[in-house]
Design a protein around this motif. Structure first.
Motif, PDB file in Angstrom:
ATOM      1  N   MET A   1       9.391 -11.551 -10.926  1.00  0.00           N
ATOM      2  CA  MET A   1      10.828 -11.882 -10.407  1.00  0.00           C
ATOM      3  C   MET A   1      10.287 -12.833  -8.361  1.00  0.00           C
ATOM      4  N   GLY A   2       9.099 -12.384  -8.603  1.00  0.00           N
ATOM      5  CA  GLY A   2       8.046 -13.895  -8.174  1.00  0.00           C
ATOM      6  C   GLY A   2       7.951 -14.731  -7.920  1.00  0.00           C
ATOM      7  N   LYS A   3       8.363 -16.035  -7.627  1.00  0.00           N
ATOM      8  CA  LYS A   3       7.833 -17.337  -7.811  1.00  0.00           C
ATOM      9  C   LYS A   3       6.452 -18.041  -7.474  1.00  0.00           C
ATOM     10  N   LYS A   4       6.144 -17.513  -6.209  1.00  0.00           N
ATOM     11  CA  LYS A   4       4.988 -17.837  -6.325  1.00  0.00           C
ATOM     12  C   LYS A   4       3.805 -16.926  -6.455  1.00  0.00           C
ATOM     13  N   GLU A   5       2.485 -17.535  -6.971  1.00  0.00           N
ATOM     14  CA  GLU A   5       1.649 -16.970  -7.386  1.00  0.00           C
ATOM     15  C   GLU A   5       0.813 -16.282  -6.457  1.00  0.00           C
TER      16      GLU A   5
ATOM     17  N   THR B   1       2.896 -14.287  -4.148  1.00  0.00           N
ATOM     18  CA  THR B   1       4.143 -12.945  -4.259  1.00  0.00           C
ATOM     19  C   THR B   1       3.606 -11.763  -5.685  1.00  0.00           C
ATOM     20  N   ARG B   2       3.579 -12.669  -6.661  1.00  0.00           N
ATOM     21  CA  ARG B   2       3.036 -11.762  -7.874  1.00  0.00           C
ATOM     22  C   ARG B   2       2.207 -11.179  -8.034  1.00  0.00           C
TER      23      ARG B   2
END
Lengths: 156, 595
Positions: free
Chosen positions: B163-167, B169-170
């Motif tokens: 669900m992370g939008k930013k690389e 965060t993922r």
């Protein structure tokens, strides 16, 4: 007349500067070219010797750093002795590897007439364990070796 | 994020093979010697162990990849810059290894840096020692019993990952999920091992591991095979948490893992420069020496960590072992590596000397002893005017070599010194190398936008180096050959002939010097001087021919051959002058300099 250069290995230290001074004197006396050599080898007891000289943010190739230091060292050396370099044939040579072995190999390859090098003169325990480059060169060289420890008297 | 499949699958595959062999062997032993009355579900257990190990390794890999993606670049930077003294090197090595969770990755990075010439052996020794400390963090983490949290971490990590939008965060998601998988894999292995607690043959097998050498060898082989000391540590701690192994056995196995992990770096160093091979060898020597030093003191080390680690006096027997031993093993691991680093860090110089002695340099390549261009710098290509100045200096440098050759060639021929002739021929190698480099440099320069004047200058310099190269070739081939044939045929030139040749040689020498000056300093006067010398050169040549022809009449033995040799020499020297004149003309042909 055959050219048998005088080989002066330097490590940019004050000791090697003195040795270079002596080598310069020999070269002028015998009218032979001067071959100034630096062997790129990060000293084990001083890791990061080359990178420390350049406080740059980017990564630095050790060889480039050494080349720059070598040029700087020679430039300052020459500046103080401009007249002595007149009519003198000389070359600088930069090689990577273990100092003692490389010095001997270069001496052989360039058919040098003699080797002039400085010695830090380690004493006591460190000397027992490490020996010095000068010592090993002296033991195995086939040409005369001059080890310079103190400053020579100023040339003419 | 996609884990690195190739890297992930290789150790996992090995583990699978090994596991199947091991289990198969055990099953076979069981079937022959001991009928299956123990009621162990071998199939389930094998699946649990292999599946658990797979999850563990996959989790490690995923976590390590995510960490490398998040912090890798910074880690590289830190590695290369903070290693200028051995203590900082050790701290850096420990930190980087703790962050990327693999001492193998750190040493492989170091080997790569050395190969690229960014790091030296001396710098790497501290880092390698530190890497051993950093790797003990893994053992400390997996010694926590967080089985329940494992599934939570997997869920949380998965959520972040998908669900992370930013690389970034993922990547953090992948990291948390990886760690969760590590713990989950351990709990799966742990559950699968439970039945072994009451299985005598296995317990006996484990007691043989108590012999330190056996334990060390098994663990080293296993670690080398899966290329991860963390996997070995993980399994050891799982077995300890089941009360299957005692502390001394665990310590022996950890020692083995320390040795096995060097193999990865050693493999990475194959075919690399000598310095890189030495760095890998430092890793091996350091780890093996450390183990050898401690192997006699396993019991003492065990006593020490028992005293240091938390105790659970309320439990007894296997339950107590299970509660206490994992942390004790992790602490022993940390203690052992920290102690070794402290012990050896004072001897990095000696260690480096030792590996330099063990892995000597290759003999110096001919190429490396050659004189290299002094002035051609890639950085200056961005500023063509400066780059052209540099080329001019380099032409002067090349010209000096040519002049040395020229100055020595005639005396060598006249004095019949073969050795010196060969030496002069060899000097041309340097000239050729400089020639190639200058041409290449000019080629690069030519691809950039240049002004018309700069283009002209470039072409002129190119002509100049071509002419210099031609002069070098005349000396190297023609004149050296003439010298050798002269010696072979025993040709004696009489004193007047020698004097005449020397005069002529001096004039040509002067012309070449002036031509080099003309090009390197854009000196039109010098160029004019060279061109004006045409009369003088021609004059000497003519009078020489005349006087020789007259003396031919005097009927000396071998006079004709000596005459021919002399004419040849004159001819070649004249050709050299011809090239010098061409250099001078190219300078004359230019527009008037502004000054």
């Amino acid at each position: 007349m055959k050219a048998h250069p005088i080989l002066a290995p330097v490590d940019f230290s004050p000791h090697s500067e003195r040795a270079l001074e002596t080598a310069l004197r020999f070269a002028r006396c015998f009218q032979q070219p001067l071959l100034v050599l630096h062997v790129i080898h990060d000293p084990n007891e001083m890791p990061g010797y080359y990178s420390r000289a350049f406080k740059k943010k980017r990564l630095l190739h050790i060889e480039d750093a050494a080349a720059e230091m070598f040029d700087g060292f020679l430039q300052t050396f020459q500046q103080d002795r401009k007249t002595h370099f007149q009519k003198l044939r000389w070359e600088r040579l930069l090689v990577k590897g273990l100092p003692a072995q490389r010095i001997l190999e270069v001496a052989d390859r360039h058919r040098v007439s003699m080797i002039v090098l400085g010695s830090r003169g380690l004493t006591g325990l460190p000397h027992l364990f490490l020996g010095s480059v000068a010592e090993r060169v002296m033991q195995s060289a086939l040409v005369p070796v001059t080890v310079v420890k103190a400053a020579p008297a100023k040339i003419d | 994020m996609q884990p690195n499949r190739r890297f992930a699958s290789l150790p996992t595959l090995w583990t699978l093979c090994l596991g199947i062999l091991l289990m198969g062997g055990m099953e076979f032993a069981l079937a022959t010697s001991d009928p299956p009355e123990t009621g162990i579900a071998w199939g389930n257990m094998t699946m649990g162990l292999l599946g658990g190990l797979a999850l563990f390794l996959f989790g490690m890999e995923q976590m390590s990849d995510a960490l490398k993606a998040v912090a890798g670049e910074r880690m590289k930077d830190i590695l290369a810059r903070l290693t200028t003294n051995r203590f900082m090197g050790a701290i850096t090595g420990a930190f980087v290894t703790a962050v990327i969770q693999s001492s193998s990755v750190t040493t492989v990075l170091v080997v790569g840096f050395i190969t690229a010439g960014l790091l030296s052996l001396a710098q790497s020794v501290g880092v390698i020692m530190g890497a051993n400390i950093g790797t003990t963090i893994t053992a400390q983490i997996v010694a926590f019993k967080v089985t329940k949290a494992a599934l939570l971490m997997i869920a949380l990590g998965f959520a972040l990952l998908f669900m992370g939008k930013k690389e970034r965060t993922r990547q953090y998601g992948a990291m948390v999920m990886g760690l969760g998988l590590v713990f989950f894999g351990m709990s799966v292995m742990s559950d699968a091992m439970k039945p072994l607690r009451s299985y005598e043959p296995f317990l006996e097998l484990m007691t043989t591991m108590e012999k330190p050498l056996v334990g060390i060898l098994v663990a080293a082989a296993f670690t080398a095979l899966v290329q991860s000391s963390s996997a070995t540590t993980g399994i050891v701690i799982v077995m300890a948490s089941q009360g299957l192994i005692s502390l001394p056995t665990g310590i022996a196995l950890i020692f083995g893992a320390n040795i096995g992990t060097c193999v990865t770096a050693l493999l990475a160093a194959i075919g690399k420069p000598r310095e890189a091979v030495r760095a890998a060898l430092v890793h091996v020597l350091f780890n093996v020496a450390g183990v050898l030093l401690w192997v006699g003191f396993i019991d003492q080390l065990a006593a020490l960590v028992q005293w240091l680690s938390p105790k659970h006096p309320e439990l007894t027997g296997q339950a107590r072992l299970a509660a206490e031993v994992p942390r004790q093993i992790a602490n022993a691991h940390t203690l052992f590596n920290v102690a070794n680093t402290l012990l050896f860090i004072g001897f990095t110089t000696q260690l480096a000397r030792l590996v330099e002695w063990l892995v000597p340099d290759r003999p110096l390549e001919e190429e490396e002893t050659a004189i290299r261009p002094k002035y051609l710098e890639e950085e200056l290509l961005a500023t063509p005017s400066l780059a052209l100045d540099r080329v001019r200096l380099e032409v002067l440098h090349m010209g000096e070599h040519i002049q040395h050759m020229l100055a020595r060639i005639l005396p060598a021929i006249l004095a019949k010194r073969r050795e010196e002739l060969d030496q002069i021929a060899r000097m041309d190698d340097t000239v050729d190398r400089l020639y190639t480099q200058i041409i290449q440099y000019l080629g690069k320069l030519g691809r950039l936008p240049l002004t018309e004047a700069q283009t002209e200058e470039m072409i002129r310099l190119m002509e100049a180096v071509n002419n210099l190269e031609n002069i070098g070739d005349i000396i190297e081939t023609n004149l050296v050959v003439l010298g050798h044939t002269g010696i072979d045929q025993g040709i004696e030139l009489d004193e007047p002939a020698q004097a005449m040749l020397r005069d002529f040689h001096k004039a040509v020498d002067r012309a070449v010097g002036a031509a080099i000056q003309a090009v390197s300093q854009k000196n039109r006067q010098a160029a004019q001087l060279v061109i004006d010398m045409k009369q003088e050169i021609q004059g000497i040549a003519d009078s020489a021919a005349l006087s020789q022809a007259q003396r031919l009449v005097m009927e000396k033995p071998d006079a004709i051959r000596a005459y021919a040799a002399q004419v040849d020499l004159l001819e070649k020297l004249k050709r050299i002058y011809y090239f010098a004149k061409r250099m001078a003309k190219s300078v004359q042909g230019t527009v008037e300099p502004s000054a």
